[in-house]
Design an enzyme around this catalytic site. Structure first.
Site, short mmCIF file in Angstrom:
data_model
loop_
_atom_site.label_atom_id
_atom_site.label_comp_id
_atom_site.label_asym_id
_atom_site.label_seq_id
_atom_site.Cartn_x
_atom_site.Cartn_y
_atom_site.Cartn_z
N GLY A 134 0.69 -1.38 0.26
CA GLY A 134 0.25 -0.07 0.29
C GLY A 134 1.16 1.43 0.00
O GLY A 134 1.10 2.02 0.69
N GLY A 155 -0.39 4.53 -0.66
CA GLY A 155 -1.93 5.17 -0.65
C GLY A 155 -1.39 6.72 0.24
O GLY A 155 -0.09 7.41 -0.48
N GLN A 156 -1.92 7.18 0.76
CA GLN A 156 -2.49 8.14 1.80
C GLN A 156 -0.78 8.17 3.01
O GLN A 156 0.30 9.04 3.03
CB GLN A 156 -3.25 8.71 1.90
CG GLN A 156 -3.59 10.28 2.82
CD GLN A 156 -4.48 10.52 4.78
OE1 GLN A 156 -5.16 9.39 4.52
NE2 GLN A 156 -4.71 11.79 4.59
N ASP A 178 -0.50 -8.13 -5.87
CA ASP A 178 -1.96 -8.23 -4.73
C ASP A 178 -1.76 -8.86 -3.45
O ASP A 178 -1.82 -10.28 -4.20
CB ASP A 178 -2.30 -9.04 -7.06
CG ASP A 178 -4.32 -9.03 -6.09
OD1 ASP A 178 -4.62 -8.69 -4.58
OD2 ASP A 178 -4.31 -9.43 -6.72
N TYR A 221 -15.79 -2.12 6.80
CA TYR A 221 -15.18 -1.42 7.39
C TYR A 221 -13.98 -1.63 9.13
O TYR A 221 -13.40 -2.23 9.48
CB TYR A 221 -14.40 -0.08 7.39
CG TYR A 221 -13.20 0.36 7.27
CD1 TYR A 221 -12.59 0.29 6.48
CD2 TYR A 221 -12.98 1.24 8.98
CE1 TYR A 221 -10.57 1.00 6.85
CE2 TYR A 221 -11.99 1.77 8.77
CZ TYR A 221 -10.74 1.79 8.36
OH TYR A 221 -9.17 1.69 8.62
N LYS A 245 -11.80 -4.80 10.31
CA LYS A 245 -10.38 -3.97 11.44
C LYS A 245 -10.71 -4.80 12.60
O LYS A 245 -9.71 -4.86 13.25
CB LYS A 245 -10.01 -2.85 11.33
CG LYS A 245 -9.62 -1.82 10.64
CD LYS A 245 -9.28 -2.16 9.77
CE LYS A 245 -8.33 -1.14 8.54
NZ LYS A 245 -7.00 -1.87 8.76
N ILE A 280 -6.43 10.71 9.50
CA ILE A 280 -5.17 11.41 9.26
C ILE A 280 -5.19 11.92 8.31
O ILE A 280 -5.69 12.21 7.20
CB ILE A 280 -4.60 10.57 8.91
CG1 ILE A 280 -3.87 8.79 9.51
CG2 ILE A 280 -2.67 10.70 8.79
CD1 ILE A 280 -3.46 8.59 11.05
N1 SER Z 1 -9.92 7.12 8.15
C1 SER Z 1 -10.08 6.17 7.70
C2 SER Z 1 -11.40 6.20 7.25
O1 SER Z 1 -12.36 7.70 7.35
C3 SER Z 1 -10.38 5.64 9.26
O2 SER Z 1 -9.53 5.10 9.92
O3 SER Z 1 -12.38 5.54 6.67
#
Ligand code: SER
Length: 319
Positions: A10, A13-14, A55, A144, A148, A174
């Site tokens: 990843g 990614g951000q 992947d 999500y 997690k 973040i």
């Molecule tokens: N920043 C993430 C989201 O908004 C949360 O872990 O999905």
């Protein structure tokens, strides 16, 4: 000292795009193998050290890189964020759970340490909302969150059963200026700075009064590095440390921006899906376990972050 030959999954990614560069600075460019799935990596990521496409849902692609580069540590950041996961729950399960399972299996075979981010998404509507404790109710109502919580448990299991050195933190939202986040609920806190600089106005998809725990990127990167360097014997909550730096609602960040851009205007057009997700998450969280067990301490609050974001973004956008 922890041996270091790191794979970052990843990396485009951000968080990955900045964490990879920080890891390269700390452990050497050639010792940090950046990997991505489909996103084209930025020049810096590509030129400074190794880059490979993988992947995570195909274990062979992970194993190939681990073998080729004799990797001993995996930062597994590849995952779908909360809003995208609600739109594509089956894909979210596949990437977030089967991807993690594959990484853990490779780690078991090749004796790698694994960092996996968890999230404030593990909490749900029945979790205490303010100063949410480390040890509390985990009954999320989003895909999500389901992935997690499952991920935290799976990482705990691999540590206990197979002695894989798994570690992780529950990141809050973040905020950063290098790479945009992809489809999270806390993304407004990034977008607002871009729009404030470009158009002096922002339409927020969360309602005023929606408090969420947040953190600036440099602190998030520090957390990921520090926990992997911490003394393993001191860690009790290996894969699920609450970490936070600040807590604010959309109007707080707007007011802070107004101190720098007085004519900034904030409007609201609430997205019911992301509002419901935000409403199920805590207002603020208690990170004292991280502070006690591995010395966690963030640097940036809302005031310092806003100043830095506006400076860095103005440079980047040349405005
Ligand atoms: N920043 C993430 C989201 O908004 C949360 O872990 O999905």
């Amino acid at each position: 000292m922890f041996r270091k030959r790191i794979l970052v999954a990843g990396a485009c990614g951000q968080i990955g795009s900045e964490l990879t560069l920080a890891l390269r600075e700390r452990y050497g460019n050639d010792n940090v193998i950046a990997t991505g799935h489909k996103t084209k990596p930025g020049e810096e990521l590509l030129n400074l050290g190794p880059f490979q496409f993988i992947d995570c849902t195909d274990i062979n692609t992970i194993e190939g890189v681990v073998k080729k580069y004799e990797v001993d540590t995996i930062y597994h950041l590849a995952a779908l964020l909360s809003a995208v996961a609600e739109a594509k729950p089956q894909l979210a399960w596949n990437v977030n759970i089967n991807g993690l399972y594959n990484v853990l299996e490779v780690a078991r075979k090749y004796k790698c340490a694994v960092f996996t981010p968890s999230s404030i998404g593990v909490f749900g509507p029945t979790t205490p909302k303010d100063n949410t404790p480390q040890e509390t109710i985990l009954r999320p109502n989003t895909m999500y969150g389901v992935t997690k919580v499952s991920g935290e448990l799976l990482c705990d299991y691999y540590y206990k059963k197979f002695a894989v050195d798994t570690r992780g933190v529950r990141w809050p939202g973040i905020v950063s200026y290098v790479t945009l986040p992809g489809g999270g609920t806390t993304d407004y806190a990034v977008e607002i700075y871009y729009e404030a600089i470009k158009h002096r106005r922002y339409t927020c998809f969360l309602r005023a009064g929606t408090y969420l725990p947040m953190m600036y990127m440099s602190d998030a990167v520090k957390a990921a590095i520090d926990i992997m360097e911490a003394d393993s014997s001191k860690l009790k909550y290996r894969n699920a440390f609450n970490v936070t730096a600040m807590s604010f609602a959309p109007e707080d960040i707007a007011n802070e921006i107004k101190k720098h851009i007085p004519d900034f205007v904030m409007e609201y057009d609430v997205d019911p899906v992301r509002q419901a997700i935000a409403d199920s998450w805590p207002n603020s969280i208690d990170d004292s376990a991280a502070r006690e067990e591995w010395g966690w301490k963030p640097e940036y609050d809302l005031v310092a972050m806003t100043k830095d974001m506006l400076e860095k973004l103005s440079d980047k956008l040349k405005i």
